[in-house]
Motif scaffolding. Sequence first.
Motif, PDB file in Angstrom:
ATOM      1  N   TYR A  28       0.841  -1.203   0.000  1.00  0.00           N
ATOM      2  CA  TYR A  28       0.000   0.000   0.000  1.00  0.00           C
ATOM      3  C   TYR A  28       0.876   1.253   0.000  1.00  0.00           C
ATOM      4  O   TYR A  28       0.627   2.196  -0.765  1.00  0.00           O
ATOM      5  CB  TYR A  28      -0.914  -0.021   1.223  1.00  0.00           C
ATOM      6  N   LEU A  29       1.902   1.277   0.839  1.00  0.00           N
ATOM      7  CA  LEU A  29       2.817   2.420   0.874  1.00  0.00           C
ATOM      8  C   LEU A  29       3.495   2.628  -0.478  1.00  0.00           C
ATOM      9  O   LEU A  29       3.605   3.753  -0.965  1.00  0.00           O
ATOM     10  CB  LEU A  29       3.877   2.205   1.959  1.00  0.00           C
ATOM     11  N   ALA A  30       3.955   1.531  -1.070  1.00  0.00           N
ATOM     12  CA  ALA A  30       4.646   1.618  -2.355  1.00  0.00           C
ATOM     13  C   ALA A  30       3.711   2.129  -3.444  1.00  0.00           C
ATOM     14  O   ALA A  30       4.076   3.020  -4.230  1.00  0.00           O
ATOM     15  CB  ALA A  30       5.202   0.243  -2.726  1.00  0.00           C
ATOM     16  N   PHE A  31       2.503   1.592  -3.508  1.00  0.00           N
ATOM     17  CA  PHE A  31       1.553   1.952  -4.555  1.00  0.00           C
ATOM     18  C   PHE A  31       1.100   3.408  -4.416  1.00  0.00           C
ATOM     19  O   PHE A  31       0.992   4.141  -5.402  1.00  0.00           O
ATOM     20  CB  PHE A  31       0.356   1.011  -4.491  1.00  0.00           C
ATOM     21  N   MET A  32       0.841   3.849  -3.178  1.00  0.00           N
ATOM     22  CA  MET A  32       0.434   5.241  -2.950  1.00  0.00           C
ATOM     23  C   MET A  32       1.561   6.204  -3.317  1.00  0.00           C
ATOM     24  O   MET A  32       1.323   7.268  -3.899  1.00  0.00           O
ATOM     25  CB  MET A  32       0.030   5.434  -1.495  1.00  0.00           C
ATOM     26  N   THR A  33       2.791   5.834  -2.976  1.00  0.00           N
ATOM     27  CA  THR A  33       3.940   6.678  -3.313  1.00  0.00           C
ATOM     28  C   THR A  33       4.110   6.780  -4.824  1.00  0.00           C
ATOM     29  O   THR A  33       4.371   7.853  -5.376  1.00  0.00           O
ATOM     30  CB  THR A  33       5.225   6.114  -2.670  1.00  0.00           C
ATOM     31  N   ILE A  48      -7.084   4.493  -6.133  1.00  0.00           N
ATOM     32  CA  ILE A  48      -6.558   3.562  -5.135  1.00  0.00           C
ATOM     33  C   ILE A  48      -7.460   3.548  -3.903  1.00  0.00           C
ATOM     34  O   ILE A  48      -7.759   2.488  -3.344  1.00  0.00           O
ATOM     35  CB  ILE A  48      -5.123   3.951  -4.731  1.00  0.00           C
ATOM     36  N   ALA A  49      -7.914   4.741  -3.491  1.00  0.00           N
ATOM     37  CA  ALA A  49      -8.795   4.834  -2.323  1.00  0.00           C
ATOM     38  C   ALA A  49     -10.105   4.082  -2.564  1.00  0.00           C
ATOM     39  O   ALA A  49     -10.625   3.410  -1.662  1.00  0.00           O
ATOM     40  CB  ALA A  49      -9.086   6.296  -2.014  1.00  0.00           C
ATOM     41  N   ILE A  50     -10.626   4.188  -3.798  1.00  0.00           N
ATOM     42  CA  ILE A  50     -11.862   3.466  -4.135  1.00  0.00           C
ATOM     43  C   ILE A  50     -11.630   1.958  -4.065  1.00  0.00           C
ATOM     44  O   ILE A  50     -12.457   1.213  -3.540  1.00  0.00           O
ATOM     45  CB  ILE A  50     -12.354   3.879  -5.543  1.00  0.00           C
ATOM     46  N   ASN A  97       6.354  -2.791 -19.642  1.00  0.00           N
ATOM     47  CA  ASN A  97       6.398  -1.525 -20.384  1.00  0.00           C
ATOM     48  C   ASN A  97       5.028  -0.841 -20.470  1.00  0.00           C
ATOM     49  O   ASN A  97       4.813   0.010 -21.327  1.00  0.00           O
ATOM     50  CB  ASN A  97       6.932  -1.765 -21.797  1.00  0.00           C
ATOM     51  N   LEU A  98       4.113  -1.218 -19.606  1.00  0.00           N
ATOM     52  CA  LEU A  98       2.789  -0.591 -19.604  1.00  0.00           C
ATOM     53  C   LEU A  98       2.894   0.884 -19.246  1.00  0.00           C
ATOM     54  O   LEU A  98       3.767   1.289 -18.475  1.00  0.00           O
ATOM     55  CB  LEU A  98       1.874  -1.272 -18.586  1.00  0.00           C
ATOM     56  N   SER A  99       1.990   1.681 -19.814  1.00  0.00           N
ATOM     57  CA  SER A  99       1.959   3.100 -19.458  1.00  0.00           C
ATOM     58  C   SER A  99       1.552   3.250 -17.995  1.00  0.00           C
ATOM     59  O   SER A  99       0.903   2.372 -17.413  1.00  0.00           O
ATOM     60  CB  SER A  99       0.958   3.846 -20.347  1.00  0.00           C
ATOM     61  N   GLN A 100       1.933   4.361 -17.389  1.00  0.00           N
ATOM     62  CA  GLN A 100       1.694   4.560 -15.964  1.00  0.00           C
ATOM     63  C   GLN A 100       0.214   4.471 -15.604  1.00  0.00           C
ATOM     64  O   GLN A 100      -0.158   3.847 -14.598  1.00  0.00           O
ATOM     65  CB  GLN A 100       2.261   5.915 -15.536  1.00  0.00           C
ATOM     66  N   TRP A 101      -0.626   5.084 -16.427  1.00  0.00           N
ATOM     67  CA  TRP A 101      -2.054   5.096 -16.102  1.00  0.00           C
ATOM     68  C   TRP A 101      -2.692   3.720 -16.268  1.00  0.00           C
ATOM     69  O   TRP A 101      -3.534   3.323 -15.459  1.00  0.00           O
ATOM     70  CB  TRP A 101      -2.790   6.144 -16.936  1.00  0.00           C
ATOM     71  N   ASN A 102      -2.297   2.990 -17.303  1.00  0.00           N
ATOM     72  CA  ASN A 102      -2.799   1.620 -17.451  1.00  0.00           C
ATOM     73  C   ASN A 102      -2.375   0.761 -16.265  1.00  0.00           C
ATOM     74  O   ASN A 102      -3.135  -0.068 -15.757  1.00  0.00           O
ATOM     75  CB  ASN A 102      -2.280   0.995 -18.748  1.00  0.00           C
ATOM     76  N   LEU A 103      -1.141   1.004 -15.809  1.00  0.00           N
ATOM     77  CA  LEU A 103      -0.602   0.270 -14.672  1.00  0.00           C
ATOM     78  C   LEU A 103      -1.406   0.552 -13.410  1.00  0.00           C
ATOM     79  O   LEU A 103      -1.782  -0.371 -12.670  1.00  0.00           O
ATOM     80  CB  LEU A 103       0.860   0.681 -14.466  1.00  0.00           C
ATOM     81  N   VAL A 104      -1.699   1.825 -13.159  1.00  0.00           N
ATOM     82  CA  VAL A 104      -2.466   2.208 -11.961  1.00  0.00           C
ATOM     83  C   VAL A 104      -3.861   1.587 -11.991  1.00  0.00           C
ATOM     84  O   VAL A 104      -4.335   1.036 -10.985  1.00  0.00           O
ATOM     85  CB  VAL A 104      -2.576   3.746 -11.847  1.00  0.00           C
TER      86      VAL A 104
END
Length: 322
Positions: A28-33, A48-50, A97-104
Amino acid sequence: MNVFLKNKNYRIFSIASFLSSAGDILFYLAFMTYASKLQNYSLALSLIAISESIPRLFYIVGGYAADRTKNKYRNIVLAAIIRFVLYGTAGFLLISNLSQWNLVIIIAGINLISDIIGTYSGGLVSPLIVNLVGSDEFAEAEGFTNGLGEIINVSAQFIGSGLLLFLSYSNLAFINAITFLVAGLLFAHVGFKQKADKKIQSHQEENINSQNFIATMKSSYQQAKKEHGLLTIIFVMAALNGSLGSMNALVSIVMVANRSTMIISNYSFTLAVIGIVASCGTALGSIFGPQLAKKISIFSVTNFSIVVDICAIVAVLIANIY
Protein backbone atom coordinates in the motif's frame (compact mmCIF):
# COMPACT_ATOMS: atom_id res chain seq x y z
CA MET A 1 -0.49 -13.14 25.97
CA ASN A 2 -0.63 -16.43 27.92
CA VAL A 3 -2.81 -18.08 25.30
CA PHE A 4 -0.36 -17.00 22.57
CA LEU A 5 2.61 -18.47 24.42
CA LYS A 6 1.07 -21.75 25.52
CA ASN A 7 -1.00 -22.63 22.42
CA LYS A 8 1.37 -23.50 19.55
CA ASN A 9 -1.31 -23.85 16.87
CA TYR A 10 -2.85 -20.49 17.76
CA ARG A 11 0.63 -18.93 17.75
CA ILE A 12 1.37 -20.21 14.23
CA PHE A 13 -2.09 -19.16 13.03
CA SER A 14 -1.58 -15.64 14.43
CA ILE A 15 1.84 -15.30 12.81
CA ALA A 16 0.27 -16.23 9.45
CA SER A 17 -2.35 -13.47 9.91
CA PHE A 18 0.34 -10.95 10.90
CA LEU A 19 2.45 -11.77 7.85
CA SER A 20 -0.33 -11.19 5.33
CA SER A 21 -1.32 -7.92 7.03
CA ALA A 22 2.28 -6.62 7.10
CA GLY A 23 2.80 -7.45 3.42
CA ASP A 24 -0.37 -5.57 2.48
CA ILE A 25 0.89 -2.45 4.26
CA LEU A 26 4.25 -2.57 2.47
CA PHE A 27 2.55 -2.70 -0.92
CA TYR A 28 0.00 0.00 0.00
CA LEU A 29 2.82 2.42 0.87
CA ALA A 30 4.65 1.62 -2.35
CA PHE A 31 1.55 1.95 -4.55
CA MET A 32 0.43 5.24 -2.95
CA THR A 33 3.94 6.68 -3.31
CA TYR A 34 4.03 5.62 -6.98
CA ALA A 35 0.63 7.23 -7.65
CA SER A 36 1.59 10.46 -5.85
CA LYS A 37 4.30 11.07 -8.47
CA LEU A 38 1.92 11.00 -11.43
CA GLN A 39 0.87 14.24 -13.07
CA ASN A 40 -2.83 13.82 -12.23
CA TYR A 41 -2.07 12.46 -8.76
CA SER A 42 -5.49 13.28 -7.25
CA LEU A 43 -7.28 10.98 -9.71
CA ALA A 44 -4.72 8.20 -9.23
CA LEU A 45 -4.93 8.41 -5.42
CA SER A 46 -8.72 8.47 -5.62
CA LEU A 47 -8.73 5.28 -7.72
CA ILE A 48 -6.56 3.56 -5.14
CA ALA A 49 -8.80 4.83 -2.32
CA ILE A 50 -11.86 3.47 -4.14
CA SER A 51 -10.17 0.08 -4.58
CA GLU A 52 -9.45 0.10 -0.83
CA SER A 53 -12.92 1.29 0.23
CA ILE A 54 -15.31 -0.78 -1.91
CA PRO A 55 -14.31 -4.12 -0.29
CA ARG A 56 -15.54 -2.79 3.06
CA LEU A 57 -19.05 -2.90 1.64
CA PHE A 58 -18.63 -6.65 1.29
CA TYR A 59 -17.74 -7.35 4.92
CA ILE A 60 -21.28 -8.45 5.74
CA VAL A 61 -21.42 -10.71 2.67
CA GLY A 62 -17.92 -12.04 3.37
CA GLY A 63 -18.85 -12.81 6.96
CA TYR A 64 -22.01 -14.60 5.86
CA ALA A 65 -20.11 -16.65 3.27
CA ALA A 66 -17.47 -17.51 5.88
CA ASP A 67 -20.18 -18.73 8.29
CA ARG A 68 -21.52 -21.07 5.61
CA THR A 69 -18.08 -22.46 4.73
CA LYS A 70 -17.62 -26.09 5.79
CA ASN A 71 -13.87 -26.47 5.27
CA LYS A 72 -12.63 -23.17 6.65
CA TYR A 73 -8.94 -24.10 6.71
CA ARG A 74 -8.93 -25.16 3.07
CA ASN A 75 -10.58 -21.92 1.98
CA ILE A 76 -8.38 -19.61 4.06
CA VAL A 77 -5.33 -21.31 2.49
CA LEU A 78 -6.88 -21.00 -0.99
CA ALA A 79 -7.58 -17.28 -0.39
CA ALA A 80 -3.93 -16.71 0.59
CA ILE A 81 -2.67 -18.53 -2.52
CA ILE A 82 -4.96 -16.52 -4.82
CA ARG A 83 -3.70 -13.28 -3.27
CA PHE A 84 -0.11 -14.52 -3.74
CA VAL A 85 -0.82 -14.95 -7.46
CA LEU A 86 -2.54 -11.54 -7.71
CA TYR A 87 0.30 -9.57 -6.12
CA GLY A 88 2.91 -11.62 -7.97
CA THR A 89 1.15 -10.50 -11.17
CA ALA A 90 1.25 -6.90 -9.91
CA GLY A 91 5.01 -7.22 -9.40
CA PHE A 92 5.55 -8.38 -12.98
CA LEU A 93 3.30 -5.59 -14.30
CA LEU A 94 5.43 -2.99 -12.47
CA ILE A 95 8.52 -4.09 -14.42
CA SER A 96 6.63 -4.24 -17.73
CA ASN A 97 6.40 -1.52 -20.38
CA LEU A 98 2.79 -0.59 -19.60
CA SER A 99 1.96 3.10 -19.46
CA GLN A 100 1.69 4.56 -15.96
CA TRP A 101 -2.05 5.10 -16.10
CA ASN A 102 -2.80 1.62 -17.45
CA LEU A 103 -0.60 0.27 -14.67
CA VAL A 104 -2.47 2.21 -11.96
CA ILE A 105 -5.88 1.10 -13.26
CA ILE A 106 -4.92 -2.59 -13.56
CA ILE A 107 -3.16 -2.77 -10.17
CA ALA A 108 -6.03 -0.90 -8.51
CA GLY A 109 -8.30 -3.61 -9.95
CA ILE A 110 -5.98 -6.32 -8.61
CA ASN A 111 -6.01 -4.63 -5.21
CA LEU A 112 -9.82 -4.46 -5.30
CA ILE A 113 -10.15 -8.19 -6.04
CA SER A 114 -7.56 -9.06 -3.41
CA ASP A 115 -9.27 -7.00 -0.70
CA ILE A 116 -12.69 -8.50 -1.51
CA ILE A 117 -11.13 -11.95 -1.06
CA GLY A 118 -9.61 -10.57 2.14
CA THR A 119 -13.04 -9.70 3.55
CA TYR A 120 -14.06 -13.34 3.12
CA SER A 121 -10.77 -14.59 4.53
CA GLY A 122 -11.14 -12.26 7.51
CA GLY A 123 -14.57 -13.74 8.23
CA LEU A 124 -12.96 -17.18 8.51
CA VAL A 125 -10.47 -16.08 11.17
CA SER A 126 -12.69 -15.67 14.26
CA PRO A 127 -14.39 -19.10 14.17
CA LEU A 128 -11.01 -20.73 13.56
CA ILE A 129 -9.52 -18.91 16.56
CA VAL A 130 -12.45 -20.16 18.67
CA ASN A 131 -11.64 -23.71 17.54
CA LEU A 132 -7.98 -23.22 18.40
CA VAL A 133 -8.29 -21.66 21.86
CA GLY A 134 -11.85 -22.43 22.98
CA SER A 135 -14.68 -20.02 23.73
CA ASP A 136 -13.40 -19.26 27.25
CA GLU A 137 -10.10 -17.84 25.99
CA PHE A 138 -11.42 -16.32 22.77
CA ALA A 139 -11.78 -12.77 24.17
CA GLU A 140 -8.19 -12.79 25.44
CA ALA A 141 -6.91 -14.25 22.17
CA GLU A 142 -8.88 -11.77 20.02
CA GLY A 143 -7.68 -8.78 22.04
CA PHE A 144 -4.07 -9.95 21.96
CA THR A 145 -4.22 -10.70 18.22
CA ASN A 146 -5.64 -7.25 17.43
CA GLY A 147 -3.17 -5.46 19.68
CA LEU A 148 -0.06 -7.29 18.51
CA GLY A 149 -1.30 -7.09 14.92
CA GLU A 150 -1.36 -3.30 15.11
CA ILE A 151 2.13 -3.23 16.63
CA ILE A 152 3.35 -5.33 13.70
CA ASN A 153 1.54 -2.95 11.33
CA VAL A 154 3.45 -0.05 12.89
CA SER A 155 6.72 -1.88 12.30
CA ALA A 156 5.72 -2.72 8.73
CA GLN A 157 5.03 0.95 7.96
CA PHE A 158 8.44 2.02 9.26
CA ILE A 159 10.10 -0.81 7.36
CA GLY A 160 8.13 -0.04 4.19
CA SER A 161 9.08 3.62 4.32
CA GLY A 162 12.73 2.63 4.64
CA LEU A 163 12.62 -0.05 1.95
CA LEU A 164 11.27 2.45 -0.57
CA LEU A 165 14.65 4.22 -0.40
CA PHE A 166 16.49 1.32 -2.03
CA LEU A 167 13.91 -1.19 -3.32
CA SER A 168 11.72 -0.83 -6.40
CA TYR A 169 7.91 -0.83 -6.37
CA SER A 170 7.93 -4.22 -8.07
CA ASN A 171 10.17 -5.68 -5.35
CA LEU A 172 7.70 -4.60 -2.68
CA ALA A 173 4.86 -6.19 -4.68
CA PHE A 174 6.81 -9.46 -4.77
CA ILE A 175 7.48 -9.23 -1.02
CA ASN A 176 3.74 -8.79 -0.46
CA ALA A 177 3.05 -11.83 -2.64
CA ILE A 178 5.57 -13.92 -0.70
CA THR A 179 4.00 -12.98 2.65
CA PHE A 180 0.67 -14.36 1.41
CA LEU A 181 2.37 -17.55 0.21
CA VAL A 182 4.09 -18.09 3.58
CA ALA A 183 0.83 -17.25 5.40
CA GLY A 184 -1.00 -19.84 3.29
CA LEU A 185 1.59 -22.51 4.13
CA LEU A 186 1.30 -21.72 7.85
CA PHE A 187 -2.51 -21.85 7.70
CA ALA A 188 -2.24 -25.20 5.93
CA HIS A 189 0.15 -26.49 8.62
CA VAL A 190 -2.29 -25.61 11.40
CA GLY A 191 -5.20 -27.00 9.39
CA PHE A 192 -3.54 -30.41 8.97
CA LYS A 193 -2.76 -30.58 12.68
CA GLN A 194 -6.31 -29.61 13.62
CA LYS A 195 -7.78 -32.12 11.18
CA ALA A 196 -6.13 -34.90 13.17
CA ASP A 197 -8.25 -33.92 16.17
CA LYS A 198 -11.69 -35.34 15.36
CA LYS A 199 -13.36 -33.53 18.24
CA ILE A 200 -12.34 -30.11 16.96
CA GLN A 201 -13.30 -31.08 13.42
CA SER A 202 -16.79 -32.17 14.45
CA HIS A 203 -17.19 -29.02 16.55
CA GLN A 204 -16.38 -26.93 13.48
CA GLU A 205 -19.03 -28.75 11.45
CA GLU A 206 -21.68 -27.94 14.08
CA ASN A 207 -21.11 -24.20 13.66
CA ILE A 208 -22.06 -24.01 9.98
CA ASN A 209 -24.76 -21.43 9.29
CA SER A 210 -27.59 -23.12 7.37
CA GLN A 211 -29.85 -20.05 6.98
CA ASN A 212 -30.02 -18.03 3.76
CA PHE A 213 -28.66 -14.47 3.68
CA ILE A 214 -31.98 -12.68 4.28
CA ALA A 215 -32.93 -14.98 7.15
CA THR A 216 -29.50 -14.51 8.72
CA MET A 217 -29.82 -10.72 8.53
CA LYS A 218 -33.28 -10.81 10.07
CA SER A 219 -32.10 -13.08 12.87
CA SER A 220 -29.08 -10.87 13.60
CA TYR A 221 -31.29 -7.76 13.58
CA GLN A 222 -33.76 -9.33 16.02
CA GLN A 223 -30.94 -10.34 18.37
CA ALA A 224 -29.43 -6.85 18.30
CA LYS A 225 -32.84 -5.26 18.78
CA LYS A 226 -33.32 -7.12 22.07
CA GLU A 227 -30.36 -5.29 23.62
CA HIS A 228 -31.31 -1.75 24.62
CA GLY A 229 -29.44 0.88 22.61
CA LEU A 230 -27.27 -1.64 20.75
CA LEU A 231 -28.60 -0.80 17.28
CA THR A 232 -28.02 2.91 17.87
CA ILE A 233 -24.44 2.23 18.91
CA ILE A 234 -23.88 -0.02 15.88
CA PHE A 235 -25.15 2.63 13.43
CA VAL A 236 -23.16 5.45 15.08
CA MET A 237 -19.95 3.41 15.15
CA ALA A 238 -20.51 2.37 11.52
CA ALA A 239 -20.79 6.05 10.57
CA LEU A 240 -17.62 6.86 12.55
CA ASN A 241 -15.68 4.05 10.90
CA GLY A 242 -16.96 5.13 7.50
CA SER A 243 -15.87 8.74 7.97
CA LEU A 244 -12.47 7.77 9.33
CA GLY A 245 -12.00 5.23 6.55
CA SER A 246 -12.76 7.76 3.84
CA MET A 247 -10.35 10.19 5.50
CA ASN A 248 -7.41 8.04 4.39
CA ALA A 249 -8.05 9.04 0.80
CA LEU A 250 -8.60 12.69 1.76
CA VAL A 251 -5.32 12.82 3.71
CA SER A 252 -3.37 11.29 0.81
CA ILE A 253 -4.62 13.93 -1.64
CA VAL A 254 -4.27 16.85 0.80
CA MET A 255 -0.67 15.78 1.49
CA VAL A 256 0.33 16.03 -2.17
CA ALA A 257 -1.58 19.28 -2.71
CA ASN A 258 0.01 20.93 0.35
CA ARG A 259 3.55 19.58 0.36
CA SER A 260 5.00 22.54 2.28
CA THR A 261 2.69 22.06 5.28
CA MET A 262 1.79 18.36 5.09
CA ILE A 263 5.03 16.50 4.27
CA ILE A 264 7.58 15.38 6.85
CA SER A 265 10.81 14.38 5.06
CA ASN A 266 9.04 12.67 2.12
CA TYR A 267 5.61 11.41 1.04
CA SER A 268 6.04 7.74 1.94
CA PHE A 269 7.49 8.56 5.37
CA THR A 270 4.60 10.93 6.15
CA LEU A 271 2.06 8.33 5.01
CA ALA A 272 3.79 5.80 7.27
CA VAL A 273 3.72 8.19 10.26
CA ILE A 274 -0.03 8.76 9.87
CA GLY A 275 -0.60 5.01 9.63
CA ILE A 276 1.62 4.42 12.66
CA VAL A 277 -0.34 6.90 14.78
CA ALA A 278 -3.61 5.18 13.84
CA SER A 279 -2.14 1.73 14.46
CA CYS A 280 -0.80 2.76 17.88
CA GLY A 281 -4.27 3.98 18.83
CA THR A 282 -5.84 0.70 17.73
CA ALA A 283 -3.19 -1.36 19.52
CA LEU A 284 -3.55 0.57 22.77
CA GLY A 285 -7.33 0.41 22.53
CA SER A 286 -7.31 -3.35 21.92
CA ILE A 287 -4.85 -4.14 24.71
CA PHE A 288 -5.82 -1.62 27.42
CA GLY A 289 -9.27 -0.43 26.36
CA PRO A 290 -11.33 -3.17 28.06
CA GLN A 291 -9.55 -2.56 31.38
CA LEU A 292 -9.53 1.25 31.28
CA ALA A 293 -13.09 1.69 29.99
CA LYS A 294 -14.87 -1.14 31.80
CA LYS A 295 -16.56 1.33 34.19
CA ILE A 296 -17.47 3.77 31.40
CA SER A 297 -20.70 3.32 29.49
CA ILE A 298 -20.56 2.56 25.76
CA PHE A 299 -22.62 5.73 25.16
CA SER A 300 -19.92 7.90 26.78
CA VAL A 301 -17.19 6.19 24.76
CA THR A 302 -19.20 6.71 21.56
CA ASN A 303 -19.81 10.41 22.27
CA PHE A 304 -16.10 10.90 22.93
CA SER A 305 -15.31 9.12 19.65
CA ILE A 306 -17.63 11.48 17.75
CA VAL A 307 -15.86 14.55 19.17
CA VAL A 308 -12.43 13.17 18.32
CA ASP A 309 -13.62 12.22 14.82
CA ILE A 310 -14.79 15.78 14.16
CA CYS A 311 -11.47 17.16 15.44
CA ALA A 312 -9.56 14.79 13.13
CA ILE A 313 -11.56 15.93 10.08
CA VAL A 314 -11.01 19.60 10.94
CA ALA A 315 -7.28 18.93 11.37
CA VAL A 316 -7.07 17.42 7.88
CA LEU A 317 -8.99 20.32 6.30
CA ILE A 318 -6.58 22.80 7.92
CA ALA A 319 -3.85 20.97 5.94
CA ASN A 320 -1.10 21.19 8.52
CA ILE A 321 0.50 17.88 9.45
CA TYR A 322 1.37 18.92 13.00
